[in-house]
Write an enzyme that holds these catalytic residues in place. Structure first.
Site, PDB file in Angstrom:
ATOM      1  N   LYS A  87      32.177  43.924  15.949  1.00 23.72           N
ATOM      2  CA  LYS A  87      30.955  43.409  15.413  1.00 23.72           C
ATOM      3  C   LYS A  87      30.466  43.905  14.137  1.00 23.72           C
ATOM      4  CE  LYS A  87      26.659  42.016  17.452  1.00 23.72           C
ATOM      5  NZ  LYS A  87      25.561  42.349  18.657  1.00 23.72           N
TER       6      LYS A  87
HETATM    7  O1  G3P Z   1      22.720  41.651  20.162  1.00 25.52           O
HETATM    8  C1  G3P Z   1      21.941  41.265  19.116  1.00 25.52           C
HETATM    9  C2  G3P Z   1      20.785  40.439  19.522  1.00 25.52           C
HETATM   10  O2  G3P Z   1      21.061  39.755  20.705  1.00 25.52           O
HETATM   11  C3  G3P Z   1      19.733  41.493  19.724  1.00 25.52           C
HETATM   12  O3  G3P Z   1      18.509  40.621  20.199  1.00 25.52           O
HETATM   13  O4  G3P Z   1      16.351  40.781  21.367  1.00 25.52           O
HETATM   14  O5  G3P Z   1      17.070  42.848  20.010  1.00 25.52           O
HETATM   15  O6  G3P Z   1      16.402  40.614  19.045  1.00 25.52           O
HETATM   16  P1  G3P Z   1      16.890  41.423  20.161  1.00 25.52           P
END
Ligand code: G3P
Length: 225
Positions: A87
């Site tokens: 990633k």
């Molecule tokens: O892993 C990346 C993403 O899904 C993060 O989500 O909830 O931290 O905005 P969030």
């Protein structure tokens, strides 16, 4: 549409896997830190454990931001297990690194996508996945689903092979909308995946069926025998 779980928590990964619908796992530095994973050895071991739990794509994020170190870090991550997807953040050095990984047979997930232009660049560099952050776009006052739709249209018109991985999912409705708009994958916290199961009419209907089943001659004890 594939289902990934967005967590580094092993119990939650197991629970989603036991449902039988899990295709992969995404992690990020915030999710790994939340589990108290520290140091290269512990990080690598944690990814290895996840790969052994789930036979699917496992995203492991690089922690550096310049081309040479991203490449070195990504090579090490990819060596942990064949299912690791490296990633890489959507930055200039990241795009260069994605192209290098593509040319060298290492699959990538380009993260922190907030615009169609960023998704096009990642696809051009050969990323296996682009991760638009739906929830964070909603938080900023725009609509993350418009971005999913826009990227889906562009990838269709251009014939890009890159898969759209809807990330930063905050609700079951995000998952449903992503499916409608042509996301190839969603990555979600366990809570939103399990919320897809729920409907009050299902609960009411099941309670009635179970109640009426008592009036039938065949009861659970008979079925077990
Ligand atoms: O892993 C990346 C993403 O899904 C993060 O989500 O909830 O931290 O905005 P969030």
């Amino acid at each position: 549409m594939k289902f990934f779980i967005d967590t580094a928590n092993l119990a939650q990964i197991k629970e989603a896997h036991d449902l039988g619908i899990l295709d992969g796992v995404t992690t990020n530095p915030s999710l790994m830190a939340k589990e108290g994973i520290r140091g290269e050895e512990a990080i690598n071991q944690h990814y290895k454990t996840i790969c052994e739990l789930v036979d699917g794509d496992i995203s492991a994020e690089v922690l550096t931001t310049d081309f040479n170190t991203i490449v070195e870090e990504g090579k090490k991550l990819a060596a942990i297990h064949p299912n690791i997807v490296v990633k890489v953040p959507m930055i200039k050095e990241g795009v260069r690194a994605i192209k290098w990984f593509t040319d060298n047979g290492i699959r990538t997930n380009c993260t922190l996508i907030f615009s169609a232009g960023q998704a096009i660049l990642a696809a051009k560099a050969g990323a296996a996945f682009v991760s638009p952050f739906i929830g964070r776009i909603d938080d900023s006052g725009w609509d993350g689903m418009i971005l999913i739709e826009q990227i889906a249209n562009i990838f269709e018109v251009q014939g890009y092979k890159t898969e759209i991985l809807a990330a930063s999912i905050r609700s079951p409705n995000h998952i449903i909308r992503a499916a409608e708009l042509g996301a190839h994958v969603i990555t979600s916290p366990l809570e939103s995946i399990l919320a897809l199961l729920k409907h009050p009419l299902t609960d009411i209907g099941l309670a009635k069926f179970l109640e009426d089943s008592k009036k039938m001659s065949l009861v659970v004890e008979d079925i077990k025998q």
